[in-house]
Design a protein around this motif. Sequence first.
Motif, mmCIF file in Angstrom:
data_model
loop_
_atom_site.group_PDB
_atom_site.id
_atom_site.type_symbol
_atom_site.label_atom_id
_atom_site.label_comp_id
_atom_site.label_asym_id
_atom_site.label_seq_id
_atom_site.Cartn_x
_atom_site.Cartn_y
_atom_site.Cartn_z
ATOM 1 N N GLY A 230 0.830 -1.198 0.000
ATOM 2 C CA GLY A 230 0.000 0.000 0.000
ATOM 3 C C GLY A 230 0.865 1.248 0.000
ATOM 4 N N TRP A 231 0.588 2.164 -0.915
ATOM 5 C CA TRP A 231 1.297 3.445 -0.963
ATOM 6 C C TRP A 231 0.319 4.546 -0.568
ATOM 7 N N ILE A 232 0.713 5.363 0.417
ATOM 8 C CA ILE A 232 -0.108 6.477 0.882
ATOM 9 C C ILE A 232 0.749 7.730 0.855
ATOM 10 N N GLN A 233 0.273 8.787 0.209
ATOM 11 C CA GLN A 233 0.999 10.049 0.236
ATOM 12 C C GLN A 233 0.035 11.195 0.482
ATOM 13 N N GLY A 234 0.547 12.261 1.095
ATOM 14 C CA GLY A 234 -0.274 13.425 1.386
ATOM 15 C C GLY A 234 -0.597 14.220 0.137
ATOM 16 N N HIS A 235 -1.669 15.005 0.191
ATOM 17 C CA HIS A 235 -2.075 15.800 -0.969
ATOM 18 C C HIS A 235 -0.999 16.801 -1.382
ATOM 19 N N LEU A 236 -0.248 17.314 -0.422
ATOM 20 C CA LEU A 236 0.761 18.321 -0.746
ATOM 21 C C LEU A 236 2.004 17.721 -1.387
ATOM 22 N N CYS B 247 7.591 -4.820 -6.369
ATOM 23 C CA CYS B 247 6.488 -5.614 -5.831
ATOM 24 C C CYS B 247 5.527 -6.080 -6.925
ATOM 25 N N LYS B 248 4.740 -7.071 -6.555
ATOM 26 C CA LYS B 248 3.718 -7.566 -7.469
ATOM 27 C C LYS B 248 2.675 -6.489 -7.758
ATOM 28 N N ARG B 249 2.260 -5.780 -6.716
ATOM 29 C CA ARG B 249 1.176 -4.818 -6.883
ATOM 30 C C ARG B 249 1.328 -3.681 -5.879
ATOM 31 N N MET B 250 1.193 -2.461 -6.375
ATOM 32 C CA MET B 250 1.154 -1.306 -5.494
ATOM 33 C C MET B 250 -0.266 -0.752 -5.475
ATOM 34 N N LEU B 251 -0.831 -0.640 -4.282
ATOM 35 C CA LEU B 251 -2.185 -0.106 -4.126
ATOM 36 C C LEU B 251 -2.132 1.382 -3.813
ATOM 37 N N ARG B 252 -2.829 2.170 -4.640
ATOM 38 C CA ARG B 252 -3.024 3.592 -4.344
ATOM 39 C C ARG B 252 -4.535 3.809 -4.289
ATOM 40 N N VAL B 253 -5.100 3.485 -3.148
ATOM 41 C CA VAL B 253 -6.548 3.363 -3.017
ATOM 42 C C VAL B 253 -7.251 4.697 -2.783
ATOM 43 N N TRP B 254 -6.539 5.673 -2.239
ATOM 44 C CA TRP B 254 -7.110 6.968 -1.894
ATOM 45 C C TRP B 254 -8.176 6.842 -0.795
ATOM 46 N N ALA B 255 -8.068 5.791 0.009
ATOM 47 C CA ALA B 255 -8.870 5.625 1.222
ATOM 48 C C ALA B 255 -7.942 4.963 2.235
ATOM 49 N N PRO B 256 -7.025 5.736 2.829
ATOM 50 C CA PRO B 256 -5.931 5.162 3.621
ATOM 51 C C PRO B 256 -6.368 4.233 4.739
ATOM 52 N N THR B 257 -7.487 4.543 5.399
ATOM 53 C CA THR B 257 -7.881 3.695 6.530
ATOM 54 C C THR B 257 -8.115 2.251 6.090
ATOM 55 N N LEU B 258 -8.641 2.078 4.875
ATOM 56 C CA LEU B 258 -8.908 0.722 4.393
ATOM 57 C C LEU B 258 -7.615 -0.020 4.071
ATOM 58 N N VAL B 259 -6.597 0.703 3.633
ATOM 59 C CA VAL B 259 -5.296 0.072 3.371
ATOM 60 C C VAL B 259 -4.670 -0.404 4.681
ATOM 61 N N TRP B 260 -4.783 0.403 5.722
ATOM 62 C CA TRP B 260 -4.273 -0.008 7.037
ATOM 63 C C TRP B 260 -5.007 -1.264 7.522
ATOM 64 N N CYS B 261 -6.310 -1.309 7.306
ATOM 65 C CA CYS B 261 -7.069 -2.488 7.725
ATOM 66 C C CYS B 261 -6.688 -3.719 6.911
#
Length: 269
Positions: free
Chosen positions: A159-165, A183-197
């Motif tokens: 999971g990749w999470i980055q700030g808007h700025l 990696c096999k797959r990088m997730l950029r979901v734009w719903a960070p809480t779900l990636v943490w879960c």
Amino acid sequence: MDRTILHAARDVAVSAVKAAGDITKHRFATYHQCEDKGVFGDVVTEVDHLAEQVIVEAIGHTFPEHLIRSEEAGQLGKESDWLWLVDPLDGTNNYVIGLPVFAVSITLLFKEEPVLGVIYEPMTDRLYISFKDEGFFCNGVQMQMKKKPQLQLQRATLGWIQGHLVQHDEQAVQLRQHLDLKCKRMLRVWAPTLVWCMLAKGDAEAIVLYNSEGEDLYSGVLMVQEAGGHVMDFQGRPFQGMCEEPYLIACHPDYKEEWLQIVKQGLRA
């Protein structure tokens, strides 16, 4: 810390996220207003405000002496050792394009340490709860992060999470490309809480977070920590408390050195 307050807070938070989640689900694909928020592509809808109002009123009614920081309303209430962080619709950008990947998140902190996290995914009816030193639960079932026999990057979901700025910061782009190729797959979901879960459940191998602090961060961090995961900064130091500009790696503790080295390689590339 008064554990009685903590357990009463859980009941309030669960009720509030479900009520807010019902609003987001009912209004999905039927909202009427969407406005730009800032200059970097973030947006807000009337659903964000409606869900937020339900949560803020529930917390304020039961805990009027606590401080609340909510994504749209800002800071409410008095200074207190107890701080509530509210993201009434994590994944608004998904919501407005009809992508059903979003959640409602509430975190309670005591003296800047997360002690309760509640995340609700209304489209799948998944309720995630974590207590400090009491574990991580999905729909009432306690879960632990799964350990795989060995770290195989070619099979890893990251999971990749980055700030808007952050936008197209040169170092962020360099690191992101390095990780994407490894990696096999990088997730950029734009719903960070779900990636943490996902990480806490064992559906992903790691998260790399690049300067993304907000109301959606600390509930997820607590979920992973209480599931037995390890969260550290880019120097390998365990992450605790709050940080205005976090750069984090989260993973199974047995593979923390491997992920740290992979990130360092990406930063040097």
